[in-house]
Design an enzyme around this catalytic site. Structure first.
Site, PDB file in Angstrom:
ATOM      1  N   SER A  15       2.376  -3.191   4.386  1.00 38.86           N
ATOM      2  CA  SER A  15       2.334  -1.733   4.509  1.00 38.86           C
ATOM      3  C   SER A  15       3.639  -1.148   3.984  1.00 38.86           C
ATOM      4  O   SER A  15       4.652  -1.843   3.906  1.00 38.86           O
ATOM      5  CB  SER A  15       2.142  -1.318   5.964  1.00 38.86           C
ATOM      6  OG  SER A  15       3.355  -1.449   6.690  1.00 38.86           O
ATOM      7  N   ASP A  16       3.627   0.120   3.637  1.00 41.16           N
ATOM      8  CA  ASP A  16       4.891   0.789   3.362  1.00 41.16           C
ATOM      9  C   ASP A  16       5.573   1.100   4.697  1.00 41.16           C
ATOM     10  O   ASP A  16       5.025   0.879   5.777  1.00 41.16           O
ATOM     11  CB  ASP A  16       4.668   2.057   2.534  1.00 41.16           C
ATOM     12  CG  ASP A  16       5.844   2.338   1.613  1.00 41.16           C
ATOM     13  OD1 ASP A  16       6.982   1.967   1.967  1.00 41.16           O
ATOM     14  OD2 ASP A  16       5.643   2.933   0.545  1.00 41.16           O
ATOM     15  N   TYR A  17       6.769   1.623   4.610  1.00 41.47           N
ATOM     16  CA  TYR A  17       7.655   1.771   5.761  1.00 41.47           C
ATOM     17  C   TYR A  17       6.990   2.569   6.887  1.00 41.47           C
ATOM     18  O   TYR A  17       6.639   3.733   6.714  1.00 41.47           O
ATOM     19  CB  TYR A  17       8.938   2.465   5.301  1.00 41.47           C
ATOM     20  CG  TYR A  17      10.153   2.263   6.173  1.00 41.47           C
ATOM     21  CD1 TYR A  17      10.931   1.121   6.038  1.00 41.47           C
ATOM     22  CD2 TYR A  17      10.529   3.220   7.096  1.00 41.47           C
ATOM     23  CE1 TYR A  17      12.068   0.943   6.818  1.00 41.47           C
ATOM     24  CE2 TYR A  17      11.659   3.053   7.880  1.00 41.47           C
ATOM     25  CZ  TYR A  17      12.428   1.912   7.735  1.00 41.47           C
ATOM     26  OH  TYR A  17      13.552   1.737   8.507  1.00 41.47           O
ATOM     27  N   GLU A  51       4.113   2.640   8.076  1.00 42.65           N
ATOM     28  CA  GLU A  51       2.880   3.335   7.716  1.00 42.65           C
ATOM     29  C   GLU A  51       1.753   3.096   8.714  1.00 42.65           C
ATOM     30  O   GLU A  51       0.900   3.971   8.875  1.00 42.65           O
ATOM     31  CB  GLU A  51       2.457   2.945   6.299  1.00 42.65           C
ATOM     32  CG  GLU A  51       1.359   3.806   5.705  1.00 42.65           C
ATOM     33  CD  GLU A  51       1.691   5.291   5.638  1.00 42.65           C
ATOM     34  OE1 GLU A  51       0.771   6.085   5.385  1.00 42.65           O
ATOM     35  OE2 GLU A  51       2.859   5.680   5.859  1.00 42.65           O
ATOM     36  N   GLU A  53       0.846  -1.198   0.000  1.00 43.69           N
ATOM     37  CA  GLU A  53       0.000   0.000   0.000  1.00 43.69           C
ATOM     38  C   GLU A  53       0.876   1.240   0.000  1.00 43.69           C
ATOM     39  O   GLU A  53       2.089   1.151   0.013  1.00 43.69           O
ATOM     40  CB  GLU A  53      -0.970  -0.047   1.189  1.00 43.69           C
ATOM     41  CG  GLU A  53      -0.316  -0.065   2.551  1.00 43.69           C
ATOM     42  CD  GLU A  53       0.038   1.316   3.047  1.00 43.69           C
ATOM     43  OE1 GLU A  53      -0.760   2.245   2.881  1.00 43.69           O
ATOM     44  OE2 GLU A  53       1.136   1.456   3.625  1.00 43.69           O
TER      45      GLU A  53
END
Length: 1022
Positions: free
Chosen positions: A310-312, A314, A277
């Site tokens: 998830s992105d870093y 997030e 995402e």
């Protein structure tokens, strides 16, 4: 009956294996183990100050939190204090093996390691770096994108990592966005085609397909044979309002479905295994908590069943960045309940583990929600072979392929085909032809001194001898290498690199050191009564230099109107032509690459203007080379008098051998064939302004205030010149209605019409060359305002001088669908126009006078159509129609021995997705020839990289039989079959349980013993 029982046992063993690998680790896992599988930690958390791994800390955290995944490189932020810049493949394997031993001892489940391998294996020392995705898009050659994925995957797997956070499938719409160069450009169809190709390259399974290929290394089941791609960033991330990374996005659902979904839908059709995402919010809803996009759209409509990460940081960002919740616990609860997220990229603390444990204990999150995600995660690990083979040999032959010469050769091909010639005034380029068989362009790399061009060149500019500016971010480190690291990179075995200066020197300086090249990084300016070489600025502390670029205070290091030195004036006077390399003279990625001014750096603008004044005085033409990952505003540079006598080349971020590719184009070794995959803006007020804008998106004519015209741009999407001259003729369009049936093995299905398109392309120039035929459609009128035009097909062909070819395209009714007001898919009808090439404008009233335009009428039809059974009867089931089987064909030109990659109606299923459709009939795209075979004689690398023939997805049509027709003896046989089946399950389960227990114990003990006997590679790793 014995045969039946044996078949049941074999099937049962397979089924029991699947059940054991999932159920044992979901149903029978305790809560902490499940939560551990759903978390991903950055390896930087476990690093000592000297960049060694703190294994004691690793063991403690794995014991407490049952960690299931690790990501990143300890060198992503820069080199060690002692100067070491990264781990090689063997060192990476050692580290991951140590993680696996600890994981099996503490959790019983191996980890999966994720890494940002973006254009090449970013963090593997010695791996071949490649041009960026934006450059690949400029080639309009899906085979090169496929090979990019293949090389990147191979080198990443050689280092023991099997999860690649690539590719980026968002569209490059806002030119200031710092991740612009990571995309495949601004067009949804181009992004779909190239995205499918690179995903298939990344996920190519060596183990299953090695029998079909003659490879340069031996296969061994002990090393990872397959990797997972990760489509990102879902969804709408690439069009922030301000152009700043991670900033809010304002998009409506219809635009998302028309522009952004196609590339992700194509990726899912290609079998992409994971998704990520995105950082941003849409309409005030952060993506990390969006039920609409991450559950309803991704899972239910698009049917994606892979792992969603998830992105870093997030999930934590929902609290600390987006301010959408008031605590970390609320952030975790909201994300898991509202979305289908499977794994949190945590990445540097244990908040996720602690809070999720409490949330389940307090019954705010049901444990079954965790089971769903853990099932997907373990399925991914199983599909990649990690559950069966968690350890890797340190003597694997795959390691020796990292940085191999054939990969650099392929990287150079990608760079060469990505170079875009934007202006070639008075045919000044190429500066010197290389005669070969009476052809001015041989398209080979013969650079003998006998053919040394008799021309003197003045070369200058901040990107002329700047390797980091060619490579960009996500290379060696997150923000790319610094200039100071380049000598060390080359000394430590980095595959071949060439800046523009390096390549020019090779061509223009002979063995006696007689030079036709004069080079200055920047000419000397007068500065406070001193002379200052701007190379000093380039070598300043990188962070200080970046701050200068990104700060609101744009005060230059230099005086506002510097004067060129007497030496520079003398150098230019001695030269025949000026080649000025401009662009972004540092590497960057993500948020650190934000800029507040899209204009080219003011120092460079001032320098170019001064150089133009000198060139006009001395009557010298000037060629500008733009090396940049995003289109900066040029503020009149293309209109400079010396440039109107010269030319402009766009090189993007062409990779480590980009300098050679640029030189090959300038000196005629390569006939340029690149096309812009985006629209280059001209004015700051008209940003973003893309080719598929709305017809009403107009500017006021400055000469006639009451007239409205298309806003000015420097160059449109698809523009790009060649040293050949290509001509279109016989442009024919035929609508074939009432296509009754398309038959395959078990089904017939109907489509309302097809559109057959043909055009004759002729090379009327004197140079052989490649040319991309672009096919656009114009929907003239429809209830939802149409795009100005849209790309629907492209085909890259090779034509000898004087040769002509007929290019054919086939479109179906799905190519003319749009998203209506109620978000359902509707077919366009009425007048449709088509054009070939980027220069035709078939929306104006004079289109009939342009032979590149055609017009036709589509019939009115209802959404969806009828499926037919084999006997032709109608079963009244509404389905989406399938695109025809699509291929990338590879031909070999016998005379030039040139690999010619033809995209023949390469059409992924990238139409707007219809949520109301009850079933889908689709054909998976292939890369290979039309029969699924490849010619291994064409090219050493291509023989490695051709994937197997794809299979066709089928919708099965079944018929039912009345139960009254079943006779007694048949019922008795059915009862016996059921009894045998139950016995088989019991017996097979017992056999499998005994064997599995023995085999897992034996394999683990053997691998641990093998690792203890490996050569000592611990060095600085422990």
């Amino acid at each position: 009956m014995i045969c039946i029982l044996l078949q049941i046992l074999l099937l049962n063993c397979y089924v029991m294996n699947i059940i054991a690998l999932k159920s044992e680790h979901t149903v029978n896992l305790n809560l902490k183990h499940k939560i551990g599988q759903m978390g991903q930690l950055d390896i930087g958390l476990f690093m000592n100050p000297d960049h060694s791994v703190n294994w004691e800390m690793v063991r403690e955290w794995f014991h407490l939190y049952k960690i299931g995944s690790i990501l990143d490189s300890p060198y992503s932020g820069g080199p060690e204090p002692n100067g070491k810049i990264g781990w090689n493949a063997t060192e990476w394997r050692y580290v991951i093996n140590e993680f696996q031993k600890i994981a099996l001892e503490t959790t019983g489940i191996p980890i999966i390691y994720g890494i940002d391998s973006i254009h090449g294996a970013t963090y593997v020392r010695g791996a071949t770096l490649l041009p960026t995705q934006l450059n690949l898009a400029a080639t309009f050659n899906p085979l090169l994108a496929y090979n990019s994925g293949l090389i990147t995957s191979k080198d990443t797997r050689a280092a023991g990592m099997q999860w690649l956070f690539s590719p980026v499938l968002g569209l490059a719409l806002h030119p200031a966005w710092p991740r612009f160069m990571e995309t495949f450009g601004e067009d949804p169809y181009l992004a779909s085609v190239m995205g499918q190709a690179i995903i298939k390259g990344i996920q190519y399974d060596e183990n299953n397909n090695n029998k079909n290929n003659d490879n340069n290394y031996n296969y061994n089941n002990n090393f990872p044979t397959k990797a997972a791609a990760c489509m990102k960033h879902f969804i709408g991330y690439s069009n922030p309002n301000t152009g700043h990374d991670r900033s809010p996005v304002v998009l409506n659902d219809r635009l998302i479905r028309e522009l952004y979904i196609p590339s992700f839908k194509a990726a899912i059709d290609a079998g992409v295994m994971t998704a990520m995402e995105s950082y941003q919010e849409i309409g005030g809803i952060p993506m990390i908590k969006s039920k609409e996009y991450l559950k309803e759209l991704l899972r239910k409509e698009l049917k994606f069943d892979g792992v969603l990460v998830s992105d870093y940081q997030e999930i934590e960002n929902l609290y600390i960045w987006h301010h959408a919740v008031s605590s970390h616990a609320d952030a975790i609860e909201t994300s898991l309940l509202e979305t289908s997220i499977d794994m949190s990229m945590i990445p540097m603390d244990h908040i996720f583990y602690d809070e999720l444990y409490n949330l389940v204990g307090d019954q705010k999150i049901d444990e079954s929600r965790l089971d769903t995600s853990v099932h997907r995660i373990l399925q991914l690990k199983e599909d990649l072979g990690i559950l069966d083979n968690p350890f890797m040999s340190l003597n694997d032959p795959l390691i020796d392929t990292v940085g191999q010469a054939i990969d650099s050769d392929e990287s150079l091909k990608m760079s060469q085909e990505s170079i875009v010639l934007l202006q070639n005034n008075h045919n000044i380029l190429p500066l010197q032809y290389y005669p070969n068989d009476n052809n001015k362009n041989s398209d080979n790399n013969n650079k003998s001194n006998d053919n040394k061009p008799k021309i003197k060149v003045y070369l200058s500019g901040p990107t002329a001898n700047n390797l980091p500016s060619q490579i960009g971010g996500w290379a060696v480190h997150w923000q790319g290498p610094t200039p100071d690291e380049v000598p060390q990179l080359r000394a430590e075995g980095m595959p071949p690199t060439k800046t523009v200066y390096d390549a020019f020197k090779e061509i223009l300086v002979d063995e006696n050191n007689e030079s036709d090249l004069i080079y200055e990084t920047y000419a000397y300016y007068k500065h406070e009564n001193t002379q200052m070489n701007l190379q000093d600025i380039d070598n300043k502390n990188v962070e200080d230099y970046r701050k200068r670029w990104t700060s609101k205070d744009r005060t230059s290091f230099l005086v506002t109107s510097p004067d060129l030195s007497k030496e520079t004036k003398s150098f230019v006077d001695q030269s025949d032509v000026i080649v000025l390399c401009l662009g972004e003279s540092f590497a960057s990625a993500e948020k650190p690459g934000d800029i507040d001014d899209l204009s080219l750096d003011p120092d460079q603008l001032a320098y170019a203007i001064k150089m133009d004044e000198l060139a006009i005085t001395l009557n010298k033409p000037m060629i500008i080379v733009l090396i940049t990952g995003r289109p900066r505003l040029l503020n009149g540079l293309p209109q400079l008098k010396s440039v109107t006598k010269g030319g402009i080349i766009y090189a993007g971020l062409p990779g480590p051998l980009g300098g050679q590719a640029i030189a090959d184009v300038i000196f005629g070794q390569i006939n340029p064939s690149g096309k812009l995959p985006f629209t280059w803006p001209q004015e700051p007020a008209a940003i973003p302004y893309v080719y598929h804008r709305k017809p009403s998106d107009l500017c006021t004519d400055p000469k006639h205030p009451n007239y409205y015209v298309n806003c000015p741009v420097e160059w449109w999407f698809g523009e790009g010149l060649s040293y050949s001259t290509f001509e279109y003729s016989n442009f024919n369009v035929k609508v074939v209605e009432n296509i009754e049936t398309h038959k395959n093995e078990i089904e017939n299905y109907s489509i309302p019409y097809e559109v057959d398109v043909s055009v004759t392309v002729s090379n009327i120039g004197v140079i052989d060359g490649k040319h991309t035929v672009l096919l656009f459609i114009y929907d003239i009128y429809r209830p939802v305002t149409p795009e100005y035009k849209l790309l629907k097909r492209f085909d890259k062909i090779f034509l000898k001088s004087g040769e002509s070819k007929i290019v054919n395209f086939k479109l179906t009714s799905n190519d003319f669908m749009y998203v209506s007001e109620d978000l359902s898919n509707q077919y366009s009808d009425g007048e449709i126009r088509m054009s070939v090439g980027p220069y035709a404008d078939c929306r104006n009233d004079q289109y009939q006078e342009d032979k590149r335009c055609s017009s036709f009428t589509l019939p009115h039809i209802q959404t969806g159509m009828t499926i037919f059974t084999e006997d032709g009867s109608n079963d009244n089931e509404v389905v989406d129609t399938a695109n025809p089987n699509n291929n990338i064909e590879k031909n070999l030109d016998e005379n030039t021995n040139e690999d010619v990659n033809i995209v023949n109606s390469y059409t992924p299923d990238n139409q707007p997705y219809d949520a109301d459709t009850t079933s889908i009939v689709s054909n998976e795209n292939q890369i290979g020839d039309s029969s699924g075979n490849t010619d291994s004689s064409t090219d050493d690398y291509t023989s490695i990289s051709t994937p197997p023939q794809s299979t066709t997805s089928k919708t099965t049509v079944t018929s039912t039989t009345d139960e009254s027709d079943c006779e007694c003896d048949e019922c008795d046989n059915l009862m016996y079959d059921i009894l045998y089946f139950i016995c088989g399950i019991i017996l097979g389960g017992l056999i499998f349980w005994a064997y599995n227990s023995y085999e897992h114990t034996r394999r683990y003990e053997y691998l641990v013993q093998e690792l203890s006997n490996e050569p000592n590679t611990r060095t600085s790793l422990i």
